[in-house]
Design an enzyme around this catalytic site. Sequence first.
Site, PDB file in Angstrom:
ATOM      1  N   SER A  57      46.483  47.914  40.949  1.00  0.00           N
ATOM      2  CA  SER A  57      47.008  46.964  41.929  1.00  0.00           C
ATOM      3  C   SER A  57      47.116  45.562  41.332  1.00  0.00           C
ATOM      4  CB  SER A  57      46.125  46.994  43.186  1.00  0.00           C
ATOM      5  OG  SER A  57      46.662  46.215  44.224  1.00  0.00           O
TER       6      SER A  57
ATOM      7  N   HIS B 139      47.801  53.776  48.317  1.00  0.00           N
ATOM      8  CA  HIS B 139      47.582  52.731  47.324  1.00  0.00           C
ATOM      9  C   HIS B 139      46.136  52.673  46.826  1.00  0.00           C
ATOM     10  CE1 HIS B 139      48.392  48.997  45.217  1.00  0.00           C
ATOM     11  NE2 HIS B 139      47.353  48.447  45.795  1.00  0.00           N
TER      12      HIS B 139
ATOM     13  N   ASP C 221      53.849  53.110  48.426  1.00  0.00           N
ATOM     14  CA  ASP C 221      52.577  53.839  48.488  1.00  0.00           C
ATOM     15  C   ASP C 221      51.751  53.446  49.710  1.00  0.00           C
ATOM     16  OD1 ASP C 221      51.539  51.329  47.893  1.00  0.00           O
ATOM     17  OD2 ASP C 221      50.708  51.882  45.946  1.00  0.00           O
TER      18      ASP C 221
END
Length: 634
Positions: free
Chosen positions: A290, A590, A539
């Site tokens: 991320s 995610h 996602d």
Amino acid sequence: MATTVRRRLVGKDIECEIASETASETATSREPSPDNQQREVTSTFKVIHKRPKTRKRKTTAIFLLGSLFGIIAAGFFAKSNDLIDIPLPELKELSVDSLFEVLPAGFVKEMRDLMNGERDLIESDDAFSVGMKMRAEGLSADHPIVMIPGVISTGLESWSTSELSLPYFRKRLWGSWTMMRALVMDKEAWKRHIMLDKTTGLDPPGIKLRAAQGFDATDFFITGYWIWNKILENLASLGYDPTNSYTAAYDWRLAYANLEVRDHYFSRLKSYIEQAVFIHKKKVVLTSHSMGSQVLFYFFHWVASEKGGQGGQDWVERHVDSWINISGCMLGAVKDVTAILSGEMRDTAQMNAFAVYGLEKFLSKEERAEIFRAMPGISSMLPMGGNAVWGELDWAPDDQPGQGHSYGSLLNFRAGQNVSTTPDRNFTIEDAMDYILDTTDDWYRDQVKGSYSHGVAKTRAEVEANENDPRKWINPLETRLPLAPSLKVYCFYGVGKPTERAYFYRAPDPGTTTHLKMTIDTTLTQGHIDHGVILGEGDGTVNLMSLGYMCNKGWKMKRYNPAGLKITVVEMPHEPERFNPRGGPNTADHVDILGRQNLNEYILRVAAGQGDTIEDFIASNILEYVEKVKIYEE
């Protein structure tokens, strides 16, 4: 290696949110999945505008504070033995049973089931199965591995001895039950601790929060909610331990330049990598998730630059074998715009009335927006690339044939509102960014403009010049990959989970005491609009364009990848288990993707020096979308 391209599978969760009422398509195919299994896919679907079918959603959207209410609920709605086998002394002033009496029984049961399910999964032998399987195949620890976590997943603990902070000394005010208690019992003190100084972007006077260190900093967010723990378990099964693996936790609130100014973060990361290479005589594998992928991309520039680590342009070549980029938001995330603008996102917009009341009671929209703005690190994820990537009012690269409303029209305002606080036209991403900077306080504008850049460099000369401008180092469309020909880059990310892509806004309710000029129009639900939110592909948190553009197109352009680094891309379709609270071994959410089975396998293969066995796999339409982006070879 050849790229396997599979047509997008349209599941029931995303069946018709992005297409016209008249188009239809039937597809039958038989192609390999990323798990190297043959399976037949027969898909017959009618593409229409309608709300996605809804079901109870787990509380996994911890990307930003907007989901904080769900995490708080997870703690409040489970008795101590439902979460862990010891009491929770930090919550001793709160009466859990009294909350049960006023909350809907179904909601209480759902939260208890979630946490009980998590406990069972954590305690099961399956937790180490991927690592044991890889070890049985003859793999073992080879390269030292460094893990860079994503936004908000690192705990923050207090080190100040001021009168205000003394009760919280060495307690986590982010990522623990202490945070829950402080937020409920002493909200103003908690806000003073969690927000940075608005002028300097550093510690406020008398406050000192620092990132927790070691594996404990990121293995769990709170007890029962794992983040990196499954990866750590599988790495251990392969032979990793604290001598050859390291978690580079950081204070995600800080602007990237201030990570070095205040915490010497990049200097310490450089030192650890150099030490690991010296001891093990092997180059390291860097694994980021991320926002951590943005941090690492910034580090690549910092470490080579005379304005940073002064390691020279060959430092990465000499020290880094591979970069595993997991769900990297390389071009930001659309939801960051609404978080900064009004303290909202899909997770808050689609809450039921009771949950909205609870969230507003703890932290109002205005308070959330203020907190987000006072964390300059959050603003690093504002979308990059402008309209060339995200689209114009009537066009976007990821628009679908016959789509009635273009994703390029990011912020939309219904006609006839006749309210002076809302604009009289819709906004593209560039319009929205300009509006934020024009309407927020000077301190916020100065922080963003002094820390980041969101444009596109169109020539190699521009790219090379930007190597001397630290504001550009975060943006892969304005800077390049390292000059490290042997560095291998792996892009692993999830697809197939509806992700917010555009919004409808309105003026705040009459009589509301707020300084916000607008709020998501949660009253609007029609066609493809769900409580003011328009969903696209991604996602669940990061948009597909951000996840996939650089990996599939941008880094194939000479100016962005002059050394010709090999980029391997594996998309992972979201195929959650219906009754698994975190989605199970095939989730592509995610955050939950960190527990995905084949992702863990790929990480272990790269760490064991077998990354060359991983082949590209494309499951979405990203290859079509990237060709429509208005960024071209020089």
